[in-house]
Design an enzyme around this catalytic site. Structure first.
Site, PDB file in Angstrom:
ATOM      1  N   SER A   1      -3.204  10.156  43.374  1.00  0.00           N
ATOM      2  CA  SER A   1      -4.567  10.681  43.379  1.00  0.00           C
ATOM      3  C   SER A   1      -4.965  11.262  42.019  1.00  0.00           C
ATOM      4  O   SER A   1      -4.234  12.052  41.419  1.00  0.00           O
ATOM      5  CB  SER A   1      -4.720  11.769  44.446  1.00  0.00           C
ATOM      6  OG  SER A   1      -6.031  12.304  44.390  1.00  0.00           O
TER       7      SER A   1
ATOM      8  N   THR B   1      -7.653  12.024  52.336  1.00  0.00           N
ATOM      9  CA  THR B   1      -7.525  10.609  52.023  1.00  0.00           C
ATOM     10  C   THR B   1      -6.583   9.944  53.017  1.00  0.00           C
ATOM     11  O   THR B   1      -6.078  10.597  53.930  1.00  0.00           O
ATOM     12  CB  THR B   1      -7.084  10.417  50.553  1.00  0.00           C
ATOM     13  OG1 THR B   1      -7.198   9.045  50.209  1.00  0.00           O
ATOM     14  CG2 THR B   1      -5.673  10.902  50.308  1.00  0.00           C
TER      15      THR B   1
ATOM     16  N   LYS C   1      -7.847  10.244  57.093  1.00  0.00           N
ATOM     17  CA  LYS C   1      -9.309  10.314  57.182  1.00  0.00           C
ATOM     18  C   LYS C   1      -9.832  10.374  58.611  1.00  0.00           C
ATOM     19  O   LYS C   1     -10.704  11.161  58.924  1.00  0.00           O
ATOM     20  CB  LYS C   1      -9.947   9.145  56.450  1.00  0.00           C
ATOM     21  CG  LYS C   1      -9.986   9.350  54.954  1.00  0.00           C
ATOM     22  CD  LYS C   1     -10.877   8.324  54.318  1.00  0.00           C
ATOM     23  CE  LYS C   1     -10.956   8.493  52.835  1.00  0.00           C
ATOM     24  NZ  LYS C   1     -11.817   9.566  52.389  1.00  0.00           N
TER      25      LYS C   1
ATOM     26  N   SER D   1      -7.730  13.018  41.905  1.00  0.00           N
ATOM     27  CA  SER D   1      -8.584  14.138  42.293  1.00  0.00           C
ATOM     28  C   SER D   1      -8.208  15.461  41.624  1.00  0.00           C
ATOM     29  O   SER D   1      -9.097  16.190  41.177  1.00  0.00           O
ATOM     30  CB  SER D   1      -8.599  14.306  43.811  1.00  0.00           C
ATOM     31  OG  SER D   1      -9.265  13.222  44.402  1.00  0.00           O
TER      32      SER D   1
END
Length: 77
Positions: free
Chosen positions: A18, A65, A69, A20
Site C-alpha cells: 500500500s 482494502t 472491503k 497510502s
C-alpha cells in the site's frame, strides 16, 4: 478524539504494498497535522477482533482494502 496525536491507517491483507501511508503521511506533514497514518496487516480471521480494538488504541479512522472491503460492513457502527 481528544488532544494528542491523530492516529489513522489502512487495513488489509496483505498490506505491505500500500502507498497510502506515504500519500496520507505527506498531507499530514504538509498541513502540519500532528498525526500518523499506518498500514495495518489484518488477517481475515482477525478482522472482527481488530476492529473492536482500533478505537481503544486511539485510532480516529481508517481506510479498508482487500479482502476486507465487504466484510467490514457488518462491523460498522
Amino acid at each position: 478524539m481528544k488532544h494528542g496525536k491523530l492516529k489513522s491507517g489502512v487495513i488489509g491483507w496483505p498490506i505491505d504494498h500500500s502507498l497510502s501511508p506515504r500519500l496520507h503521511g505527506f498531507w499530514l506533514r504538509e498541513h502540519k497535522i500532528n498525526g500518523s497514518y499506518k498500514a495495518i496487516a489484518v488477517e481475515p480471521k482477525a478482522l472482527p477482533a481488530t476492529l473492536k480494538t482500533l478505537a481503544e488504541n486511539g485510532y480516529a479512522g481508517l481506510n479498508v482494502t482487500v479482502p476486507h472491503k465487504e466484510a467490514v460492513i457488518a462491523h460498522l457502527d
